[in-house]
Write a protein that holds these residues in place. Structure first.
Motif, mmCIF file in Angstrom:
data_model
loop_
_atom_site.group_PDB
_atom_site.id
_atom_site.type_symbol
_atom_site.label_atom_id
_atom_site.label_comp_id
_atom_site.label_asym_id
_atom_site.label_seq_id
_atom_site.Cartn_x
_atom_site.Cartn_y
_atom_site.Cartn_z
ATOM 1 N N SER A 143 8.189 -32.516 -14.094
ATOM 2 C CA SER A 143 9.248 -33.728 -14.101
ATOM 3 C C SER A 143 10.697 -33.149 -14.276
ATOM 4 O O SER A 143 11.656 -33.413 -13.910
ATOM 5 N N PHE A 144 10.776 -31.837 -14.819
ATOM 6 C CA PHE A 144 11.898 -31.319 -15.299
ATOM 7 C C PHE A 144 12.488 -30.705 -14.006
ATOM 8 O O PHE A 144 13.751 -30.775 -13.744
ATOM 9 N N LEU A 145 11.682 -30.204 -13.215
ATOM 10 C CA LEU A 145 12.145 -29.773 -11.749
ATOM 11 C C LEU A 145 12.491 -30.758 -10.890
ATOM 12 O O LEU A 145 13.676 -30.712 -10.319
ATOM 13 N N VAL A 146 12.031 -31.993 -10.943
ATOM 14 C CA VAL A 146 12.538 -33.064 -10.186
ATOM 15 C C VAL A 146 13.943 -33.601 -10.782
ATOM 16 O O VAL A 146 14.899 -33.855 -9.859
ATOM 17 N N LEU A 147 14.055 -33.623 -11.995
ATOM 18 C CA LEU A 147 15.472 -33.941 -12.730
ATOM 19 C C LEU A 147 16.665 -32.916 -12.398
ATOM 20 O O LEU A 147 17.733 -33.032 -12.116
ATOM 21 N N ALA A 148 16.187 -31.503 -12.338
ATOM 22 C CA ALA A 148 16.988 -30.646 -12.194
ATOM 23 C C ALA A 148 17.487 -30.507 -10.618
ATOM 24 O O ALA A 148 18.761 -30.382 -10.444
ATOM 25 N N VAL A 149 16.637 -30.801 -9.659
ATOM 26 C CA VAL A 149 16.896 -30.804 -8.414
ATOM 27 C C VAL A 149 17.649 -31.900 -8.029
ATOM 28 O O VAL A 149 18.998 -32.141 -7.371
ATOM 29 N N SER A 150 17.268 -33.313 -8.361
ATOM 30 C CA SER A 150 18.210 -34.603 -8.409
ATOM 31 C C SER A 150 19.444 -34.077 -8.999
ATOM 32 O O SER A 150 20.556 -34.881 -8.555
ATOM 33 N N GLY A 151 19.599 -33.777 -10.046
ATOM 34 C CA GLY A 151 20.738 -33.814 -11.066
ATOM 35 C C GLY A 151 21.812 -32.923 -10.259
ATOM 36 O O GLY A 151 23.165 -33.264 -10.034
ATOM 37 N N LEU A 152 21.308 -31.575 -9.913
ATOM 38 C CA LEU A 152 22.366 -30.770 -9.119
ATOM 39 C C LEU A 152 22.798 -31.349 -7.887
ATOM 40 O O LEU A 152 23.940 -31.300 -7.312
ATOM 41 N N THR A 153 21.913 -32.354 -7.150
ATOM 42 C CA THR A 153 22.503 -32.993 -6.137
ATOM 43 C C THR A 153 23.610 -33.854 -6.280
ATOM 44 O O THR A 153 24.560 -34.053 -5.728
ATOM 45 N N ILE A 154 23.237 -34.584 -7.393
ATOM 46 C CA ILE A 154 24.171 -35.655 -7.943
ATOM 47 C C ILE A 154 25.614 -35.264 -8.075
ATOM 48 O O ILE A 154 26.867 -35.529 -7.803
ATOM 49 N N MET A 155 25.534 -33.682 -8.923
ATOM 50 C CA MET A 155 26.680 -33.093 -9.418
ATOM 51 C C MET A 155 27.424 -32.401 -8.345
ATOM 52 O O MET A 155 28.653 -32.358 -8.320
ATOM 53 N N PHE A 156 26.595 -31.682 -7.562
ATOM 54 C CA PHE A 156 27.461 -30.664 -6.815
ATOM 55 C C PHE A 156 27.242 -31.027 -5.312
ATOM 56 O O PHE A 156 27.565 -30.343 -4.151
ATOM 57 N N GLY A 157 26.571 -32.195 -4.909
ATOM 58 C CA GLY A 157 26.221 -32.602 -3.410
ATOM 59 C C GLY A 157 27.219 -32.841 -2.481
ATOM 60 O O GLY A 157 27.314 -32.080 -1.335
ATOM 61 N N LYS A 158 28.266 -33.286 -3.052
ATOM 62 C CA LYS A 158 29.556 -33.623 -2.277
ATOM 63 C C LYS A 158 30.130 -32.503 -1.826
ATOM 64 O O LYS A 158 30.781 -32.611 -0.716
ATOM 65 N N LYS A 159 29.975 -31.476 -2.357
ATOM 66 C CA LYS A 159 30.848 -30.075 -2.051
ATOM 67 C C LYS A 159 29.869 -29.201 -1.307
ATOM 68 O O LYS A 159 30.400 -28.687 -0.459
ATOM 69 N N LEU A 160 28.672 -29.222 -1.544
ATOM 70 C CA LEU A 160 27.629 -28.196 -1.277
ATOM 71 C C LEU A 160 26.626 -29.001 0.129
ATOM 72 O O LEU A 160 26.415 -28.057 0.845
ATOM 73 N N VAL A 161 26.422 -30.041 -0.118
ATOM 74 C CA VAL A 161 25.142 -30.654 0.981
ATOM 75 C C VAL A 161 25.801 -31.395 1.927
ATOM 76 O O VAL A 161 25.653 -31.285 2.987
ATOM 77 N N LEU A 162 26.719 -32.185 1.604
ATOM 78 C CA LEU A 162 27.589 -33.048 2.587
ATOM 79 C C LEU A 162 28.279 -32.491 3.698
ATOM 80 O O LEU A 162 28.035 -33.047 4.842
#
Length: 343
Positions: A143-162
């Motif tokens: 559950s922590f792993l899911v939260l970490a990946v989803s949280g990092l996506t929310i935090m840095f996704g617009k800069k790194l993933v988009l």
């Protein structure tokens, strides 16, 4: 002369902009902006740690039911303060921590190496964790792993993933991340509480742990320091990571997840900053915990996967627990820890 006139025009424009920023109405303001400017006239924008940064800025028009205290808010200056802090210094600090941690772990592994068992395997195993304890540990970890990946996506996704995924695809990824984060968060809290209740008694500090800390657990000297069921390093992670940081993220996460208790925007902004900072430290600590539990101390992973360890491993890494367990198995009871510490 033309250059001088240009500089004068730029200075006049700058002064006019500063006057508008201080709250003075500007002829170019829209009606809503004029209302806000009049409301803010001769006022100062407080810092991010002041509750006044969440003050309301009201417009003449009713905007809908946004809460008992903030349903008439059209613009909240603290929101911009929070946005600049979150996307600026906070993102830089958390990103630096998350990048530096795996690099430091890799450097430690290359320079110091793992803490291996010096003796030959005994070929006899000793139970370390029950099935319930292992299921609880892995439920919390996943559950922590899911939260970490989803949280990092929310935090840095617009800069790194988009940029390489595209707007349409990233919109779906961000939406899934948001819902996963909100839904799995309460599950992580429940697992953490049960994990705390299960292992709290075995994580109490005593004089043996100070000796372990003085020698850094033998990670540098490659000397196996006497330890109980959990060594001092594991106890530090339990109290500082699972308990303190877990409590911080749980409380702030619930404040952000369930906006049904009339939380103001200011409360949500402070909770978001604390949640992000705590999550970065928790992820960094979890990476160190994962290293120690796998390649850093060979044989530790077997204990959490299968529930048992080789007796030679237990004898060298957790000698006090090993001797107490052998004493109980022989019906002799635990041996005095002070005598064992000297061995």
């Amino acid at each position: 002369m033309r250059t001088l006139l240009t500089l004068i025009c730029m200075l006049l424009a700058l002064c006019a902009g500063q006057a508008g920023a201080r709250g003075g109405p500007s002829p170019r303001d829209y009606p809503e902006e004029q209302t806000i400017s009049e409301h803010e006239q001769n006022g100062r924008n407080p810092g991010p740690l002041s509750a006044a940064s969440g003050q309301q800025h009201v417009d003449r028009h009713y905007l809908g039911d946004y809460g008992l205290h903030e349903r008439d808010v059209i613009l909240q200056r603290g929101g911009n303060t929070w946005r600049l802090l979150r996307n600026g210094p906070l993102a830089l600090a958390t990103g630096s921590v998350l990048l530096a941690t795996p690099l430091l772990i890799a450097a430690f592994y290359l320079l110091v190496g793992p803490l291996v068992v010096s003796g030959a395997p005994a070929g006899v195993t000793l139970q370390r964790f029950t099935l319930w304890q292992r299921l609880l540990h892995w439920s919390t970890a996943l559950s922590f792993l899911v939260l970490a990946v989803s949280g990092l996506t929310i935090m840095f996704g617009k800069k790194l993933v988009l940029p390489w995924l595209g707007h349409d695809a990233f919109a779906n990824v961000a939406l899934v991340s948001k819902y996963l984060h909100n839904l799995v968060g309460p599950l992580f809290i429940l697992c953490s509480v049960l994990l705390f209740a299960t292992f709290a008694r075995k994580n109490m500090f005593n004089h043996v742990d100070w000796n372990w800390l003085r020698q850094a657990g033998g990670l540098f000297s490659k000397k196996h320091v006497p330890a109980e069921y959990f060594n001092a390093g594991e106890k530090l992670w339990f109290w500082c990571g699972l308990t303190l940081l877990g409590l911080l993220m749980s409380v702030t996460g619930l404040v952000l997840d369930f906006v049904v208790f009339d939380q103001t925007r200011y409360v949500l902004q402070v909770a978001d900053v604390l949640h992000t900072g705590g999550a970065a430290l928790y992820i960094a600590g979890a990476l160190g915990h994962t290293y120690i539990g796998t390649v850093g101390v060979p044989g530790a992973y077997r204990a959490m996967r299968h529930g048992d360890v080789d007796e030679q491993w237990a004898k060298e890494h957790h000698s006090l627990w090993y001797r107490a367990a052998k004493g109980r198995a022989a019906g002799l009871g635990p041996e005095p820890s002070e005598r064992e510490e000297k061995l």
